[in-house]
Structure formats: structure tokens, C-alpha cells
Enzyme design. Structure first.
Site, short mmCIF file in Angstrom:
data_model
loop_
_atom_site.label_atom_id
_atom_site.label_comp_id
_atom_site.label_asym_id
_atom_site.label_seq_id
_atom_site.Cartn_x
_atom_site.Cartn_y
_atom_site.Cartn_z
N LEU A 41 0.85 -1.19 0.00
CA LEU A 41 0.00 0.00 0.00
C LEU A 41 0.88 1.24 0.00
CD1 LEU A 41 -2.52 -1.02 2.83
CD2 LEU A 41 -2.69 -1.44 0.39
N ASP A 157 9.20 -3.59 -15.08
CA ASP A 157 7.77 -3.40 -14.83
C ASP A 157 7.35 -1.98 -15.19
OD1 ASP A 157 5.22 -4.17 -14.04
OD2 ASP A 157 5.54 -3.64 -11.95
#
Ligand SMILES: Nc1ncnc2c1ncn2[C@@H]1O[C@H](COP(=O)(O)OP(=O)(O)OP(=O)(O)O)[C@@H](O)[C@H]1O
Length: 392
Positions: A41, A157
Site C-alpha cells: 500500500l 515493470d
């Protein structure tokens, strides 16, 4: 920053109220959660000693086998502590909650990212991104990537949400490459992929990876940059394949299909090592089952084949990774030497009279507690030792 959220009277009590509150958290006023990714998160916080400085604190999930914090997180820290470049996000601090072995990384905060910028233009202003902004974003992205690649780091990524852009302030409009969760230092000769499942988000994944390549090279990042460049131009993902979930490193036929439709089928003539790729051999029938009349990349991105922007894009989307442009070569391309020239503040075109788009600030969820939001598992002494070393 102009977010109007720093003085929210509820935010401090909402997020710091837990009895498990670690000592280091005293340094910050946590405003709330701003995002969630595969690995954890992300929270917006202010440093108490310097309230003008916003920070993004990334809390990492623990690995499923309960061995403290995942190897992904440890890799990310090792890398980020070493690197320093104006177009790479700065790791401001590393914190460990020793009570439960959760790991928190504090990065400089960036108000925007390319995912949100593209979405804003597509869904809100319904207008293409200014050519100066596209060029400046791309140039800075390549500049950061060139630094990473020169230091033997492949990101692996890259996607719009990992490309941050600074909001109001000294660094306004500066691109910062983020999320090195999957990056790793590579050294020649290249190391094989580990069996850690899907590693590059499928829409930006290079064809050699989709065809089962066992090695990552910096060329996989350049493919992703090509996809992102096209998305900045058209506001739509270039190759939007349907992901096949559930298997490790699945063969993503639909994604390949989407690529072939636009670029045509790869041939051994253009890409000599193609025949050595595992899926090219084993899934030949599927891959070569339906041949397409190619849509033509220039049609999809609405550029003339003679346009230097098209020339650059097509060279980033070269099938053969060995022929694909490198970041250093891309920075030298004619496109960047033509007007409008790229600038440091990508969001504000230098020409007087140009309309400046007001991008929205990140929404903040003040109801999520930074402590205890992820279920924790027993830690092992080896992790304690590693963390002590890392934070020393
Ligand atoms: N330094 C930062 N400043 C501001 N926002 C950030 C920062 N780092 C990450 N974010 C935002 O937080 C959100 C979650 O980021 P995160 O890197 O955890 O996941 P992701 O990139 O969305 O997905 P994944 O983890 O699957 O790659 C994203 O919207 C990202 O733009």
C-alpha cells in the site's frame, strides 16, 4: 503542492491512533492511503520537521510463506539506496516496524503519474496531450532509463502508473521512474529469469518475454517505453491483450495476437533468434494460426510514416530485441532535436499563450490505517539481521 489535504484534522488521528504505532512513525503526519499495488500500500505523509515536504510511504506486504518481508522488498531497497538521478524517484528513508517486521519505504512524493495524466486527457478534457508535454515526458523517461541501464539495472515493470511526475514546486513537471519492486541488477552474462511468475504487466510486455525468453535485457524496458509513447499519443493502451491468469508465466496468446495485428507477424528474416524461443516452437500452430493484414502502426497512432515521432516509435517496437533502439540511442533521435524541444517542466509548455492543463491531485483515503492494514506473519531472525544491516 496545493493538495489541501495536509491540514485535515482527522488524518492524524485516523492513521496514527493504533496502539501498535512504531516509534519512527512519530516523524510523520500520515494523511491517508493514495494507492495499492501488487506489493503493498502507498500512503501520503508529511514530515513533521518539514511540513512542506510530502512523502509517499510504501508499506510492503509480507511474503506468503511468512518469512518476514518478501525478497522483492529487500531487492528494492538494495537498489534504491544505490541510485541517484533526477529522473528516478528518491528513496528518502527506510523504516522497519520491528514488532511485526513490516517494512516501509519513504519516497519523495510525486503528485501525478502517467496513468492519471492519460486518463485525465481521455476521460475529462477529451483532448490529446500537448506535443511539448509528450516529448518532454518521453525524453525524461528515457533519460532516467538510460541512467538505470548504464548501471546494469533493468526495471522490468515499466507502465504508466510507475512513471511519476512532480506537481507544484521546484521540480514541477519532472518525471521520476518509480517502483523497482521487480527490478534487479543484472550483469553480463545475463542471468536466467527466476520462477517468480508474471513480472511485466502484460500490456507493456515485450514479445520475447511473451514467447518464453529466459533472459531479461534492457530491451524489454524499451518495448514498454514504446507502448507508453504510443499511449501518450493516442490516450489508449497500444496492445490491450486479455490476460490469462492462474498459471506461472502463462503463454499470453491474446497479447501476442494484439501485437501481431498491428505490427504484422514476426519473421525469422527480421528476427533470426525467434526460432529459439520456447513458445515459438511449441505453440507454433496457435501463434501462426491466423495471419493478419497488418493494421499499420502509423494508422493506429495517427502519424505519417515520414514523421520522426513515428520513426522513433517504430524503432522502439522492433521485434528483435538486439535491433531495438537503446535508451541512449533514443535520446539522440531526430525527434528530440525538432521543435518543440523537450523541457524540464513537462507540464508547462514554455510558449506564451499555450493552455496549461490542471491535473487533479491524488485522492486520499483517510480511513485506512498505515499500521496493521496488512495481515502479518511470524518473522524469522535472518530478516531481523538483514533489516538491521539495511537501516544501519
Ligand atoms: N513516490 C510516490 N509518490 C506518489 N505516488 C506514488 C509514489 N509511488 C507510488 N505511487 C502511486 O501509488 C500507487 C500504487 O503504487 P505501486 O507502485 O504500489 O503499485 P502499482 O504500480 O500501481 O502496481 P504494481 O505494484 O502492480 O506494479 C500508484 O498509483 C502510484 O502512482
Amino acid at each position: 503542492m496545493g493538495d489541501g489535504r495536509a491540514n485535515n484534522p482527522n488524518s492524524h488521528s485516523n492513521n496514527n491512533s493504533s496502539s501498535n504505532k512504531p516509534e519512527w512513525l512519530e516523524e510523520y503526519d500520515v494523511i491517508g492511503k493514495i494507492g495499492e499495488g501488487t506489493y503493498g500500500l502507498v500512503f501520503l505523509a508529511k514530515v513533521k520537521s518539514n511540513r512542506s515536504k510530502p512523502i509517499a510511504i510504501k508499506k510492503f506486504k509480507q511474503s506468503k510463506d511468512g518469512d518476514g518481508v518478501s525478497p522483492t522488498a529487500i531487492r528494492e531497497i538494495m537498489l534504491l539506496r544505490e541510485i541517484s538521478h533526477e529522473n528516478v524517484v528518491k528513496l528518502a528513508n527506510v523504516h522497519i516496524n520491528h514488532a511485526d517486521m513490516s517494512l516501509y519505504l519513504a519516497f519523495d512524493y510525486a503528485e501525478h503519474d502517467l496513468y492519471e495524466i492519460i486518463r485525465h486527457h481521455r476521460d475529462k478534457v477529451n483532448q490529446a496531450i500537448n506535443p511539448y508535454t509528450v516529448k518532454s515526458l518521453l525524453w525524461q523517461l528515457l533519460n532516467g532509463l538510460n541512467y538505470l541501464h548504464s548501471n546494469w539495472i533493468v526495471h522490468r515493470d515499466l507502465k504508466p502508473s510507475n512513471i511519476l511526475v512532480m506537481g507544484d514546486g521546484e521540480e514541477q513537471g519532472v518525471v521520476k521512474i518509480a517502483d523497482f519492486g521487480l527490478a534487479r541488477i543484472y550483469q553480463a552474462p545475463l542471468k536466467p529469469l527466476s520462477e517468480n511468475g508474471v513480472v511485466v504487466t502484460i500490456w507493456y510486455r515485450a514479445p520475447e518475454l511473451l514467447l518464453g525468453a529466459k533472459h531479461y535485457t534492457s530491451a524489454v524496458d524499451m518495448w514498454a517505453v514504446g507502448c507508453i509513447f504510443a499511449e501518450l499519443l493516442t490516450l489508449k493502451p497500444l496492445f490491450q491483450g486479455q490476460e490469462v491468469k492462474g498459471t506461472i508465466n502463462p503463454f499470453q496468446l491474446d497479447q501476442l495476437d494484439k501485437i501481431f495485428k498491428v505490427l504484422g507477424h514476426p519473421t525469422q528474416e527480421k528476427w533470426p533468434t525467434l526460432v529459439n524461443l520456447p513458445h515459438w516452437q511449441s505453440d507454433l500452430q496457435h501463434i501462426q494460426g491466423h495471419k493478419y493484414e497488418t493494421a499499420g502502426l502509423y494508422n493506429v497512432v495517427h502519424l505519417s510514416p515520414k514523421n520522426p515521432a513515428y520513426d522513433l516509435l517504430s524503432k522502439m517496437l522492433e521485434y528483435d530485441p538486439q535491433k531495438r533502439l537503446t535508451a541512449a540511442q533514443a535520446l539522440e533521435h531526430e525527434y528530440f532535436r525538432m521543435e518543440p524541444l523537450p523541457g524540464c517542466n513537462a507540464l508547462v509548455p514554455p510558449q506564451p499563450g499555450e493552455k496549461v492543463v490542471n491535473y487533479p491531485t491524488r485522492p486520499v483515503d483517510t480511513s485506512t490505517d498505515i499500521v496493521g492494514t496488512i495481515s502479518l506473519q511470524p518473522s524469522q531472525p535472518v530478516c531481523l539481521l538483514m533489516f538491521s544491516l539495511l537501516t544501519a
